[in-house]
Design an enzyme around this catalytic site. Structure first.
Site, mmCIF file in Angstrom:
data_model
loop_
_atom_site.group_PDB
_atom_site.id
_atom_site.type_symbol
_atom_site.label_atom_id
_atom_site.label_comp_id
_atom_site.label_asym_id
_atom_site.label_seq_id
_atom_site.Cartn_x
_atom_site.Cartn_y
_atom_site.Cartn_z
ATOM 1 N NE ARG A 79 -106.941 13.770 28.308
ATOM 2 C CZ ARG A 79 -106.590 12.532 28.681
ATOM 3 N NH1 ARG A 79 -106.688 12.155 29.951
ATOM 4 N NH2 ARG A 79 -106.097 11.688 27.813
ATOM 5 C CB SER A 110 -106.741 14.935 21.805
ATOM 6 O OG SER A 110 -106.066 13.726 21.574
ATOM 7 C CD GLU A 156 -107.349 17.085 25.567
ATOM 8 O OE1 GLU A 156 -107.973 16.055 25.308
ATOM 9 O OE2 GLU A 156 -106.112 17.137 25.607
HETATM 10 C C1 LIG Z 1 -98.461 16.419 20.148
HETATM 11 C C2 LIG Z 1 -99.225 16.502 21.447
HETATM 12 C C3 LIG Z 1 -99.607 15.364 22.120
HETATM 13 C C4 LIG Z 1 -100.322 15.429 23.317
HETATM 14 N N1 LIG Z 1 -100.704 14.273 23.935
HETATM 15 C C5 LIG Z 1 -101.423 14.331 25.093
HETATM 16 C C6 LIG Z 1 -101.855 13.129 25.738
HETATM 17 O O1 LIG Z 1 -101.576 12.027 25.282
HETATM 18 N N2 LIG Z 1 -102.571 13.231 26.887
HETATM 19 C C7 LIG Z 1 -102.885 14.440 27.440
HETATM 20 O O2 LIG Z 1 -103.545 14.461 28.495
HETATM 21 N N3 LIG Z 1 -102.490 15.603 26.843
HETATM 22 C C8 LIG Z 1 -101.778 15.571 25.700
HETATM 23 N N4 LIG Z 1 -101.399 16.738 25.073
HETATM 24 C C9 LIG Z 1 -101.797 18.033 25.668
HETATM 25 C C10 LIG Z 1 -100.698 18.694 26.522
HETATM 26 O O3 LIG Z 1 -99.436 18.218 26.208
HETATM 27 C C11 LIG Z 1 -100.943 18.511 28.015
HETATM 28 O O4 LIG Z 1 -102.211 18.998 28.379
HETATM 29 C C12 LIG Z 1 -99.876 19.252 28.864
HETATM 30 O O5 LIG Z 1 -99.933 18.807 30.186
HETATM 31 C C13 LIG Z 1 -100.044 20.757 28.858
HETATM 32 O O6 LIG Z 1 -98.978 21.308 29.633
HETATM 33 P P1 LIG Z 1 -98.328 22.682 29.250
HETATM 34 O O7 LIG Z 1 -97.266 22.957 30.253
HETATM 35 O O8 LIG Z 1 -97.918 22.719 27.835
HETATM 36 O O9 LIG Z 1 -99.569 23.662 29.493
HETATM 37 P P2 LIG Z 1 -99.972 24.963 28.657
HETATM 38 O O10 LIG Z 1 -100.419 24.571 27.298
HETATM 39 O O11 LIG Z 1 -98.930 25.997 28.757
HETATM 40 O O12 LIG Z 1 -101.250 25.444 29.492
HETATM 41 C C14 LIG Z 1 -102.437 24.673 29.494
HETATM 42 C C15 LIG Z 1 -103.302 25.110 30.693
HETATM 43 O O13 LIG Z 1 -102.643 24.755 31.890
HETATM 44 C C16 LIG Z 1 -102.421 25.928 32.677
HETATM 45 N N5 LIG Z 1 -101.115 25.783 33.321
HETATM 46 C C17 LIG Z 1 -99.927 25.409 32.743
HETATM 47 N N6 LIG Z 1 -98.954 25.407 33.678
HETATM 48 C C18 LIG Z 1 -99.542 25.780 34.839
HETATM 49 C C19 LIG Z 1 -99.062 25.988 36.159
HETATM 50 N N7 LIG Z 1 -97.778 25.822 36.488
HETATM 51 N N8 LIG Z 1 -99.947 26.399 37.113
HETATM 52 C C20 LIG Z 1 -101.253 26.583 36.807
HETATM 53 N N9 LIG Z 1 -101.753 26.416 35.584
HETATM 54 C C21 LIG Z 1 -100.912 26.017 34.609
HETATM 55 C C22 LIG Z 1 -102.470 27.093 31.719
HETATM 56 O O14 LIG Z 1 -102.834 28.293 32.381
HETATM 57 C C23 LIG Z 1 -103.525 26.616 30.755
HETATM 58 O O15 LIG Z 1 -104.794 26.863 31.304
HETATM 59 C C24 LIG Z 1 -100.671 16.696 23.868
HETATM 60 C C25 LIG Z 1 -100.273 17.858 23.188
HETATM 61 C C26 LIG Z 1 -99.564 17.772 21.987
HETATM 62 C C27 LIG Z 1 -99.156 19.033 21.292
#
Ligand SMILES: Cc1cc2nc3c(=O)[nH]c(=O)nc-3n(C[C@H](O)[C@H](O)[C@H](O)COP(=O)(O)OP(=O)(O)OC[C@H]3O[C@@H](n4cnc5c(N)ncnc54)[C@H](O)[C@@H]3O)c2cc1C
Length: 348
Positions: free
Chosen positions: A164, A241, A342
C-alpha cells in the site's frame, strides 16, 4: 493558457465514492498532458495549492473542502505495444481496463477486478487484492514532476512499491502527477489462484479456471463483501478499506494474543519481513468491540466488511472522522496497536 477550463466552487462529495465533503474553490479537468502543465502553472501563478483527483475512491474530503485547484485527471487511451506491453492513460477507469485485458487473454490483473478508481490512482498506493498488486505488472509510470516542471518516466524500481505504499504516497507526496502507466502483462498466461477466498471459490465449483472466471469470482466475492460499487447498495458508499493492516514487531504478537485471551496461533498474522508481522486490522477492530453494522450517527461500519467505514446517508466528513477516532482509540486501548488510515484526507 490553452484550452483548460477553470470552474469555481465545485462540490467534491459527488466525485468521491464516500460522498462527503465540501467544495473545491477551483476545479479543472485535464484531458491531456498539456492541460496538466497548464493547470500547474495556473495554480502556481496564483499561489494556490493543487490537488490531483482520480476516481475519488480512496479519498475523504473535509467538510471545508479545498481552498485551491482540484485537477481531475481524465487522460484517456490504451495503446497495445505488443508482447503484453500496454500504455494506459491515467484517466482510464481501472476496472474497464481490467475487463478489457481479461477478455484479451492478458494475465496479471485479473485478481484486481472490481476495484474502483482510475488507472493513474493505482501506482499511488500500489493497489492490491486477492494475491495480486499492481507493482507486479507496472513497468513504467509517466508523470509531470512539479519540482522540475517537466515530464519524467519512472521505472518500477524508482516507484519504490511496497504494501500500500510507493514513492507517490511516501517520500514524494504531491510531487508527481501521473499521466500514463505502462503495464507488462502475460499474453496467454495462467490465471492466478493463490488467495484463500479465490481458492475456496474454485474448490467448490466445476468451473474452468481461466482469466474471465477468476475475474468473475473476484467480483462475486467483492460483491458479497460490499466491496464492489453497486448502485443502491449502502455498504459500498465507502472509500474501500479504511484502515491498513498494521505491521508490528513479531514479539508484539504475543502481547496481542494475551490481550485477546487467545493463543498466538489464533491471532491472524502474516510474515512481513525483518522480524515483523502483519496483523489483520479487521480482526483487531472486531475484538475491540466494533463489529459489522456498527453505527455512529450517519457514519457506520459496512454490514458486510469490518474495514469499510460507510456514509449511511447525509454523513459529514466530521462524522466519518469521529468514528475513525473511536475505532483507533478502541484498538489502541485494547491491543496497544495503532491503526493507520488508508484513504487520503483532503483538507486543511
Ligand atoms: C468499494 C471499494 C473497494 C476498494 N478496494 C480496494 C482494494 O481491493 N485494494 C486497494 O488497493 N484499494 C481498494 N480501494 C481503494 C481505491 O479504489 C484505490 O486506492 C484506487 O486506486 C484509488 O484511485 P482513484 O483514482 O480513485 O484515486 P483518488 O481517490 O482520486 O485519489 C487517491 C490518491 O491518489 C492520488 N492520485 C489519483 N490519481 C492520481 C494521478 N493521476 N497522479 C497522481 N496522484 C493521483 C490523489 O491525489 C490521492 O492522493 C477500494 C475502494 C472502494 C471504494
Amino acid at each position: 493558457m490553452g484550452k483548460l477550463t477553470i470552474r469555481e466552487n465545485v462540490a467534491l462529495g459527488p466525485l468521491t465514492t464516500l460522498g462527503v465533503g465540501g467544495p473545491a474553490r477551483y476545479f479543472a479537468v485535464a484531458n491531456d498532458e498539456a492541460d496538466v502543465a497548464d493547470a500547474v502553472r495556473w495554480a502556481a501563478g496564483r499561489g494556490l495549492p493543487l490537488f490531483v483527483l482520480g476516481g475519488g475512491s480512496n479519498l475523504l474530503v473535509s467538510d471545508e473542502g479545498f481552498p485551491g485547484l482540484v485537477l481531475q485527471i481524465a487522460i484517456k487511451g490504451v495503446r497495445d505495444c505488443g508482447k503484453g506491453c500496454l500504455e494506459v492513460g491515467a484517466g482510464e477507469v481501472w476496472d474497464e481496463f481490467v475487463d478489457r485485458m481479461v477478455k484479451a487473454g492478458m494475465q496479471g490483473v485479473e485478481c484486481l477486478a472490481g476495484i474502483p478508481g482510475s488507472v493513474g490512482g493505482t501506482p499511488v498506493q500500489n493497489v492490491g487484492a486477492y494475491g495480486q498488486e499492481v507493482a507486479e505488472t507496472i513497468v513504467l509510470v509517466r508523470a509531470f514532476d512539479r519540482k522540475t516542471g517537466g515530464f519524467v518516466e519512472l521505472n518500477r524500481e524508482a516507484c519504490k512499491f511496497r504494501y500500500r505504499k510507493s514513492l507517490f504516497n511516501t517520500d514524494e507526496p504531491d510531487r508527481y502527477i501521473v499521466t500514463r502507466v505502462d503495464f507488462e502483462l502475460h499474453p496467454s498466461g495462467q490465471a492466478q489462484v493463490t488467495y484463500g477466498d479465490v481458492k475456496r471459490h474454485f474448490a467448490d465449483s466445476t468451473e474452468v479456471i481461466d482469466l474471465p472466471t477468476v475475474a468473475a469470482a473476484v467480483r462475486g466475492i467483492r460483491r458479497r463483501k460490499g466491496m464492489l460499487i453497486v448502485a443502491g447498495d449502502p455498504d459500498c458508499r465507502s472509500a474501500g478499506s479504511f484502515f491498513k493492516n498494521p505491521v508490528v514487531m513479531t514479539r508484539r504478537l504475543g502481547e496481542v494474543a494475551i490481550a485477546a485471551a487467545v493463543g498466538e496461533e489464533s491471532v491472524p498474522h502474516w510474515p512481513a519481513g525483518d522480524g515483523e508481522v502483519k496483523l489483520s486490522a479487521a480482526w483487531l477492530i472486531e475484538r475491540a468491540g466494533f463489529g459489522k453494522g456498527f453505527t455512529d450517527g450517519a457514519a457506520g461500519i459496512s454490514s458486510r466488511h469490518t474495514l469499510a467505514l460507510i456514509n449511511r446517508g447525509g454523513a459529514s466528513a466530521a462524522d466519518i472522522e469521529r468514528l475513525q477516532a473511536r475505532i483507533q482509540d478502541g484498538v489502541r486501548a485494547r491491543f496497544g496497536v495503532s491503526l493507520e488510515r488508508e484513504p487520503v484526507f483532503l483538507g486543511e
